[in-house]
Design a protein around this motif. Structure first.
Motif, short mmCIF file in Angstrom:
data_model
loop_
_atom_site.label_atom_id
_atom_site.label_comp_id
_atom_site.label_asym_id
_atom_site.label_seq_id
_atom_site.Cartn_x
_atom_site.Cartn_y
_atom_site.Cartn_z
N GLU A 152 -7.73 2.61 -5.42
CA GLU A 152 -6.99 2.67 -6.69
C GLU A 152 -7.95 2.48 -7.87
O GLU A 152 -7.90 3.22 -8.87
N THR A 162 0.81 -1.21 0.00
CA THR A 162 0.00 0.00 0.00
C THR A 162 0.85 1.27 0.00
O THR A 162 0.32 2.36 -0.10
N MET A 163 2.16 1.12 0.15
CA MET A 163 3.05 2.28 0.15
C MET A 163 3.91 2.34 -1.10
O MET A 163 4.54 3.36 -1.39
N ALA A 191 3.66 2.57 -4.27
CA ALA A 191 3.50 3.57 -5.34
C ALA A 191 4.01 4.94 -4.94
O ALA A 191 4.04 5.87 -5.74
N GLY A 192 4.46 5.06 -3.70
CA GLY A 192 5.06 6.32 -3.24
C GLY A 192 6.53 6.42 -3.58
O GLY A 192 7.18 7.40 -3.22
N TRP A 219 -7.37 -0.43 -0.01
CA TRP A 219 -6.42 0.25 -0.90
C TRP A 219 -6.75 -0.02 -2.37
O TRP A 219 -6.78 0.90 -3.19
N PHE A 277 -1.11 5.63 -2.69
CA PHE A 277 -0.17 5.08 -1.72
C PHE A 277 -0.31 5.73 -0.36
O PHE A 277 -0.76 6.87 -0.24
N GLU A 278 0.11 4.96 0.64
CA GLU A 278 0.05 5.43 2.03
C GLU A 278 1.37 6.08 2.43
O GLU A 278 2.44 5.63 2.02
#
Lengths: 417, 433, 537
Positions: free
Chosen positions: B236, B130-131, B133-134, B232, B244-245
């Motif tokens: 999306e 969940t992170m 894509a950051g 999440w 993203f988180e």
């Protein structure tokens, strides 16, 4: 020098432990109440935070702390050693002293008194307790929620049974601390405990005249009468402790009261008789598992082809002994035990009986109730009586003490019983 | 008095990792902890090594250099391969865990660069899906979305700083949406709300028409606690772009997910956990501990064990303590503490970011993670130390915190299983050096 | 260059200067109060918070004691909201001078200080953590005073009577004409701009920095001995009554319950420079050792923060001042009349004094000014209450908890330790127009509780960034400056629980936020503080 004189900056009740708080918020993530209602600002807030603003000469300014259910989970999960629940209980007592004690609280905090009054007239009392109109009146006039579970008077007491019962001599001797629940409402549960202990090789004394341990008074902020109750009960149990006889109890919150809370929260740690009793008190599952760990527990249990759920109540977790009931039930062949993953059922002793808190209690317990419903068990198992009544009422699943499971597995509850 | 193959002291990432490994390897395990551990405070990104002191792009290579340059660093105990093995094991824990298909992404070979809540691009090796894509190494357009009721995440500040990174365009949006319209809700409260599709729909509704074509969406790390993968993915899908988180201030929802996953695995493997107990010492026979003593309320309890894993954390967790006479101690077993300046010497320097003399204090260990005294000889044969209690690292600066805890906890479990002859699996014992 | 005009220029925004501004404004003067930084940032803000009953001085300085007795009573009347009526305990120990207790009692009677000896057992009931080895116990009307609140109340009162307050304005020169001071040149420390003030009269209330000021008018021979005192703030109220060791004043002999904490003080060491007063480990060790005697177990209780202040103790060569132990320098104050001393008119300097007598000091110096100006305007500060004291009630420690209780459901709590809500924070940020979170800290106690900003400073930075329309660079500067300022006050006492907290804070700022790698930072005043603008969404 400081420790010897008892004058110690950190020994000032539980208050000193607020110094350990690093504000990490772990307690808030676990608090059953603040997670379901914003009316309670949470254990960190009302505990170590607000306590810095409380001064003896000033009035308590924060009535919201009364929404704390006293379950004690915050203290259990705190990684820093802050006695959060204990700080809250003491602050609540001060608050209640200012706001005054409601008649309702004076009544529900004295289960032995209600037991004494209700038992001789059990059929009538039970009719009242379980009829809509009287309950509605009690709801409106007193603030006891009409939907809240209240136990039925058995009409006979466990003490009366115990007076007639003679426990056969056995190599091990224990004293049974039965608590108000077994005495007035569930005498059969008390009897089963004695039978099981005897089956497991214990001679069981039942000290006479055991009254209430004072926990409901303490959690309702009435510290002075609570202290009197503790001392009275202690006098009854002291002879056993003096003879080195261990005291086992089936009411896990009441045993915790004698073990810790009366000493820590009510500040009775300097009472030598209480300390002696306290050192000999065990939760019954703790005691039996201790025997098992020493290889001294009979384990020839009969198969019990049942599915049960097990919920370890908050007060049981306060003992810091893990979940001995699970280990004991694991000794029973064919018994399938599903451990509930929930912190609190919501009732927290007398909390869930109160009109203004009943809904909160139901919201707190919702997760547990859903797990039980999903498991479709034959029985639900839980160590604390008020929790059992609450779970049973909410789920419709018969809810029993772990001892009842062992009693059955020992072949003591068969068709002949 | 109880009897177990292993007693693990501490319930943070290192302790739980060791406990799960031991229990799943067939050992009877008792975890004793004062309370819930640091998982709830840590973002639980597995930062293997972020700075050395320059930003690290390839942790595997950097680890080798670090271990050569700093032979006292605890990463010497596990090495890059040990870290990789621990990461594989950790990822596997989620595969059939209670939150599955929630998973972790990344590897020890490459660091991603993920924004923090203040807008710094921080190096991290293995992070929740969940992170992922950051990761803004290649730049990108980001819309940072926060909530006025969530005080532990400030999207406009974040975006303002983030936008100054190379190739990154960022802007912040603060939404006035909260569970039950409350004014003050913590990360967990939001996470519970995000488990609910109707709350997600409210958030999505507020974003309709406000996002640029190429923008990804950053949200605080509160996207679900019961089923974060579903929450999440739903965001999306419905926003039609990567989401993203970004970790918030504690309490940490991603940390709670890790706790829930490891705790459930331990439960399934038959491990016991007792909280609210304070380990106060041990009973020994020669060089071995035969039992640990614990204070439970007003009583003492004794727990016999063949082996003990010490994972109580450092000064932040109370595993180490410094008293007002400037004497340090390890609180559970009374082990010697290395790296503490003598009482007359200075422990800290006046600049907050200075190199502080006490920074790397901790328990020194031998190659098998056994605690050693000042003479280098093991203090106990059957005690293994893991996590932030170990001397030689400054994990909060190196950005090595959870990597170090995971890898040394993983190896502690493996070492004990190997020693007891139980099945430990081929990659169980990390490589030394 | 901008130019301001005023009847009276007051230099120094500490308790004395604020008191002078209030007094002069009440008498109808047009006043400008200036400080090189924020109000109450020097000696006043670096004090333990004890409003003396006079007990501390009854044996060795009966004049000072009498002043305290009178001023204590007046301040209780006019600024009750700044005062918590704690009462004070003086306790003797076995190793004290055995006659001191009786001399103390006699001194109290001479000074007119109401005192009552109580049995030791009763003292221990009142304050259970006090060392049970105490021999005698006396009760006096000591109290706790909130200096920041006091100074802000007086300054706001002055403003309400037409005064202007210029913070972050440093005096860089005094103007003189015909042997009289006619004003000053100031520099805005935030923007670097300079400004001239024409003033009919100048009052130098800059305490430890007074000699530097008068030197600008060519006046020599006045020396200020900076007597450094350190104080350790303990995490919670260990006592609820001011606790004094009943002996000749020494180190570590006072424990003051002030707001949510208790402060133990103090030392007295001559410092070379009033601006360089670092806390040393030896001082911390000494303070803890002495504190442990007053309150056994103090060493294991949590220290929150340590600070040091300088006492402005004057030596005047023309008055034949010799080298002395700073503690023996009289704590009474004196007005230095530079017309008489140096032939320079329209300039007075306040020398010595103590917080408890701040009102009297202001009265004396404004009286002296009136005399020089040949005007007769009576002092009114013993009767008039400055803002936020009108209700006549003492400060209650629980007041923030009570206020918060009313807002539990509708306001966000930003600083959890000291219960600072979002609205109050935003209002203060707008009103102050500052980029400096430390200014907000002093005014609201933001970040002054146990976690020392660990949890709230990120939040406050985010809010300030929005409210103040700061750039990311400015916000980062503010955050990092706060972290450094906080560090200064905690690192010498990092042991036990506070080390645990500091390390958790390290995890938050460095481990989680990675603040040490923030992109380049920027200084300067906020671009614009637009009060009426909503917060950007």
């Amino acid at each position: 020098m400081a420790a010897e004189t008892g004058h110690d900056v950190l020994g000032e009740l539980m208050r000193g432990s607020l110094d350990h708080c690093v504000k990490c918020t772990i307690c808030e993530t676990f608090c059953p109440v603040s997670n379901v209602t914003p009316l309670f600002p949470g254990p960190k807030y009302v505990g170590p935070q607000a306590e810095r603003f409380r001064v003896p000469r000033e009035e308590s300014p924060d009535a919201s702390l009364d929404y704390c259910s006293g379950c004690g989970i915050c203290t259990q999960v705190c990684p820093q050693g802050v006695q959060i629940a204990e700080i809250n209980t003491q602050a609540r007592a001060k608050l209640r002293k200012r706001t005054g004690f409601r008649l309702r609280d004076r009544i529900i905090a004295r289960p032995d008194l209600t037991g004494r009054l209700g038992t001789p007239v059990a059929p009538l009392a039970n009719l009242m307790l379980h009829s809509r109109l009287p309950r509605r009146i009690a709801d409106r006039l007193l603030g006891i929620d009409e939907r809240a579970p209240v136990p039925a008077f058995a009409g006979r007491t466990f003490q009366a049974w115990a007076r007639k019962h003679r426990s056969p001599p056995a190599p091990r001797r224990v004293a049974y601390f039965h608590g108000c629940g077994a005495n007035w409402y569930e005498p059969d549960a008390g009897r089963r405990t004695v039978e099981l202990l005897e089956y497991l090789g214990c001679q069981v004394d039942v000290p006479r005249g055991q009254g209430c341990c004072g926990l409901p008074l303490q959690s309702n902020g009435m510290f002075e009468p609570a202290r009197r109750y503790v001392r009275r009960l202690t006098r009854r149990l002291a002879p056993s402790a003096r003879h080195g006889i261990d005291i086992v109890g089936t009411s896990t919150s009441c045993t915790l009261m004698l073990k810790r809370e009366a000493r820590e929260i009510l500040g009775l740690d300097d009472d030598p008789e209480l300390r002696m009793v306290s050192d000999h008190v065990y939760d019954i599952c703790e005691y039996l598992l201790m025997l098992h760990d020493r290889g001294e527990l009979r384990t020839d249990f009969q198969p019990l082809p049942l599915t049960v759920t097990y919920h370890a109540p908050c007060q049981q977790q306060g003992h810091g002994i893990g979940k001995p009931a699970l280990d004991l039930m694991a000794l029973v062949p064919e018994l399938r035990v599903i451990e509930n993953d929930a912190t609190c059922c919501g009732v927290a002793g007398t909390y869930g009986l109160k009109t203004e808190k009943y809904e909160i209690a139901m919201d707190v317990g919702a997760g547990l109730f859903a797990q039980i419903a999903e498991a479709r068990p034959d029985l639900a198992v839980c160590d604390s009586e008020t929790c059992r009544w609450h779970i049973e009422q909410a789920t419709g699943v018969r809810t029993v003490h772990p001892i009842e499971i062992l009693h059955r597995a020992a072949g003591l509850s068969g068709p002949g019983h | 008095m109880s009897r177990h193959d292993a007693v693990v002291v501490g319930a943070g990432l290192a302790g739980l990792t060791a406990a799960v490994r031991l229990a799943e390897g067939g050992a009877s395990v008792l975890v004793l902890a004062k309370g819930v551990g640091a998982t709830h405070l840590s973002p639980c990104t597995i930062d293997v090594l972020g700075y050395d002191p320059e930003p690290v792009d390839h942790p595997r290579d950097a680890l080798r250099r670090l271990v050569d340059a700093r032979p006292d660093h605890p990463y010497r105990l596990v090495g890059a391969d040990g870290v990789a093995a621990a990461i594989d094991w950790f990822k596997g824990c989620f595969a059939d865990g209670p939150l599955s298909p929630y998973a972790y992404a990344g590897s020890v070979d490459e660091n991603m660069r993920l924004p923090t809540a203040v807008g710094v691009l921080r190096p991290s090796a293995v992070v929740p899906e969940t992170m992922a894509a950051g990761d803004l190494r290649a730049g990108g357009e980001v819309c940072v979305v926060g909530f006025r009721a969530l005080k532990d995440f400030h999207p406009v500040l974040l975006a303002d700083n983030l936008g100054r990174a190379a190739g990154v365009q960022a802007r912040g949006l603060e939404l006035d949406v909260s569970p039950e319209d409350r004014a003050d809700v913590n990360a967990l409260g939001f996470a519970r709300a995000f488990d609910d599709a109707s709350f997600r729909a409210r958030v999505i509704g507020q974003l309709a028409g406000r996002l640029g074509a190429g923008e990804r969406v950053a949200l605080p790390a509160v996207l679900g606690i019961a089923d974060p993968h579903a929450a999440w993915r739903d965001l999306e899908d419905r926003l039609g772009r990567p989401v993203f988180e970004v970790p918030t201030l504690p309490p940490s929802v991603p940390g709670m997910r890790v706790f829930a996953t490891l705790r459930e695995r331990l439960r399934r493997a038959g491990g016991r956990v007792i909280l609210n107990v304070v380990v106060t010492g041990a009973e020994r026979a020669g060089a071995r501990i035969i039992a640990v003593r614990a204070r439970v309320g007003l009583r003492d309890a004794v727990h016999e064990a063949d082996r003990v894993v010490l994972a109580t954390g450092g000064f932040a967790s109370g595993g180490l303590e410094l008293d007002s006479g400037w004497v340090a101690r390890e609180t559970a077993l009374g082990l010697p503490v290395a790296g503490v300046p003598a009482p007359g010497d200075s422990r800290f320097r006046p600049g907050y970011f200075d190199d502080h003399p006490i920074g790397r204090a901790g328990v020194a260990v031998d190659g098998d993670q056994r605690p050693v005294g000042p003479d280098g000889a093991p203090a106990f044969d059957n005690v293994t130390v893991a996590g932030a209690t170990l001397a030689g690292a400054e994990p909060w600066r190196e950005k090595s915190g959870d990597g170090l805890s995971l890898a040394t906890g993983h190896r502690a479990g493996g070492l004990m299983l190997a020693e007891s002859g139980a099945h430990a699996g081929p990659a169980a014992v990390g490589m030394g050096g | 260059m901008a130019r301001l005009r005023a009847e009276v220029l007051v230099i120094g925004g500490g308790a004395t200067g604020a008191g002078v501004a209030w007094d002069a404004a009440l008498r109808g003067f047009d006043v400008v109060l200036v400080d090189r930084a924020d109000l109450a940032i020097g000696t006043s803000g670096r004090f333990h918070g004890l409003l003396h009953s006079g007990g501390r001085y009854v044996v060795k300085d009966v004049v000072a004691a009498r002043e305290c007795v009178a001023e204590n009573a007046i301040l209780r009347r006019v600024i009750p909201q700044c005062i918590e009526d704690t009462g004070g305990l003086f306790v003797t120990f076995e190793d004290n001078d055995p006659g001191y207790g009786d001399r103390f009692l006699a001194g109290c009677h001479t000074a007119g200080l109401p005192v009552e000896e109580i049995p030791v057992a009763e003292a221990l009931r009142m304050e259970p953590v006090v060392n049970p080895a105490i021999q005698r116990a006396f009760i006096v009307p000591d109290a706790a005073i909130d200096v920041w609140k006091t100074v802000w109340s007086l300054a706001d009162g002055a403003v309400a009577h037409g005064a202007r307050v210029l913070t972050y304005h440093k005096v860089i020169g005094l103007h003189t004409e015909h042997d009289a001071v006619t004003g000053a040149r100031l520099r805005n420390e935030l923007t670097g701009e300079e400004l001239d003030i024409d003033a009919g009269f100048t009052i130098n209330a800059s305490g430890a920095w007074a000699a530097q000021i008068v030197r600008m008018a060519g006046i020599e021979g006045i020396g200020v001995i900076p007597g450094k005192g350190i104080m350790i703030g303990m995490n919670h109220r260990l006592v609820n009554t001011v606790l004094n060791r009943c002996a000749m004043p020494a180190d570590g002999d006072i424990l003051v319950p002030i707001r949510t904490i208790s402060a133990i003080g103090t030392t007295d060491i001559r410092a070379a420079d009033a601006d360089e007063i670092p806390v040393t480990q030896a001082e911390v060790d000494q303070m803890l050792a002495e504190g442990e005697r007053l309150v056994p177990g103090l060493r294991r209780a949590r220290a929150l923060r340590v600070w040091s202040g300088v006492r402005p103790l004057f030596q005047d060569e023309k008055a034949g001042g010799a080298e002395v132990d700073t503690r023996d320098v009289s704590r009474t104050h004196a007005v230095v009349d530079h017309r008489k001393r140096d032939g320079i008119a329209a300039l007075l300097t306040m020398s010595g004094g103590k917080l408890t007598t701040l009102r009297l000091m202001a009265q004396d110096i404004v009286d002296a000014m009136c005399e020089q100006l040949g005007t007769d305007r009576p002092c009114r500060t013993a009767e008039v209450r400055p803002p936020r004291n009108e209700d006549g009630r003492y400060y209650q420690v629980g007041s923030r908890l009570a206020k918060r209780e009313a807002r539990l459901l509708d306001e966000q709590l930003i600083c959890e330790c000291e219960l600072v809500g979002r609205e109050r924070l935003e209002e203060t940020m707008r009103a102050r127009g500052t980029i400096n979170l430390d200014d907000i800290r002093r005014q609201l106690r933001l970040g002054m509780g146990p976690c020392q900003g660990g949890f709230c400073i990120y939040r406050a930075t985010g809010i300030l960034h929005g409210v103040g329309r700061l750039s990311g660079a400015q916000a980062s500067t503010s955050l990092l400056a706060f972290l450094q300022e906080r560090w200064k006050g905690v690192w010498p006492i990092l042991y036990g629980d506070q080390l645990r907290q500091a390390r958790l804070d390290d995890w938050i700022f460095q481990g989680l936020l990675d603040v040490e790698h923030l992109p380049e930072t920027g200084t300067g005043a906020p671009a614009a503080l637009l009060e009426e603008e909503p917060i950007p969404a």
